[in-house]
Design an enzyme around this catalytic site. Structure first.
Site: not given
Ligand code: MG
Length: 312
Positions: A163, A191, A218, A243, A267
């Site tokens: 992250k 991400d 991402e 995302d 998701k």
């Protein structure tokens, strides 16, 4: 077979360690568990895991919406009639994907139990003998992220996801430090969770990590900037994944038309469950895009449902 009762359980599960991303820090897992019971005595479980920054739902709003507006709709319904159940939910409330996912997952649990089959056999059958799961490293100082990533590799992980997104200059150091720590043969995904916000900042970072062999980047830009994401994709050879910018069919259509991503992160909590997820997979396949099934940091109920989709 008819659903005769719906029970809701609001739970707060503590995390072993905090999960830190560009837009928030999570110390516990606020989750709504749904239990459906049928007139044949079967019990199906589902889970709604709202994320206010992504799904626009809170823990409390999701519980209230399920209790008062959505759960009553499925009483008397056959869980196999999932298209109809989604239509009823859509007519009652727009969006609210994690509340709808909780019902959807519980219906699939019932379908599997009624059929005496694992749910993946209802979704196209078993497609993988094993699933790859990355070790996810929260935003921390570069040396600590590198240490955690190296430890994960020692523990047997072959894929690391990190992250970033709180400071572009430090992010360059984070990505470089992690790649150096894990060596060349471990997969590395990054991400930014929208943290680089725009094309200019994104490109400034990506130019400096071109030699870090990233699997993909991402959601570097803001969620609703699909045009910006398309521009990033045109300017870098690193594959781009969407995302937060992709929830359901509406965004998927725009992503395809603008050729804004190489990969999509599905998701269940963003799209509303397994049934809508199947539609996204079909669209991605038609558009030549790859998919991964991600999660909101969920308990075993929704995680199992996501794995069922991966299995299918
Ligand atoms: Mg993500």
């Amino acid at each position: 077979m008819k659903i005769v009762s719906v029970e809701l359980f609001a739970t707060q599960l503590p995390l072993i360690r905090p999960f830190i991303v560009a837009y928030d820090e999570f110390r516990e897992l606020p989750s709504i568990i749904v239990k459906l019971t049928t007139d044949t005595g079967l019990v199906g479980y589902g889970e709604g895991m709202p994320d206010p920054h992504v799904t626009g739902e809170t823990f409390h709003s999701t519980y209230e919406m399920l209790a008062k507006d959505i759960a009553p709709l499925v009483i008397g319904k056959n869980p196999f009639h999932i298209e109809n159940i989604h239509r009823l939910m859509a007519e009652a409330v727009c969006y609210a994907p994690s509340a709808k996912a909780a019902i959807d997952i519980a219906c699939y649990d019932l379908m599997g139990k009624a059929a005496g089959q694992p749910v993946y056999n209802l979704l196209g059958g078993k497609a993988h003998d094993f699933l790859t799961m990355p070790f996810v490293v929260s935003i921390l100082p570069p040396e600590e992220m590198a240490r955690q990533a190296a430890q994960a590799v020692q523990d047997g992980y072959t894929c690391i996801k990190i992250k970033v997104g709180d400071d572009p200059a430090v992010d360059v150091k984070r990505i470089s430090a992690v790649r150096e720590a894990i060596g060349a043969n471990i997969q590395l995904r990054v991400d930014a969770n929208q943290g680089w916000r725009n094309v200019a900042t994104t490109m400034r970072v990506l130019k400096q990590v071109e030699d870090c062999q990233l699997d993909w980047i991402e959601q570097p830009v803001l969620a609703d900037d699909i045009i910006g994401l398309a521009e990033v994709r045109q300017k870098t050879f690193i594959p781009v994944m969407i995302d937060e910018g992709l929830h359901g069919d509406k965004e998927m259509r725009e992503v395809i038309v603008r050729q804004a991503a190489d990969l999509i992160n599905i998701k269940l909590m963003k799209c509303g469950g397994l049934y809508p997820a199947l539609k996204l997979v079909a669209q991605a396949e038609m558009a030549g895009m790859g998919c991964q099934v991600g999660s909101m940091v969920e308990s075993c109920v929704a995680t199992a449902a996501g794995a069922g989709r991966r299995g299918g």
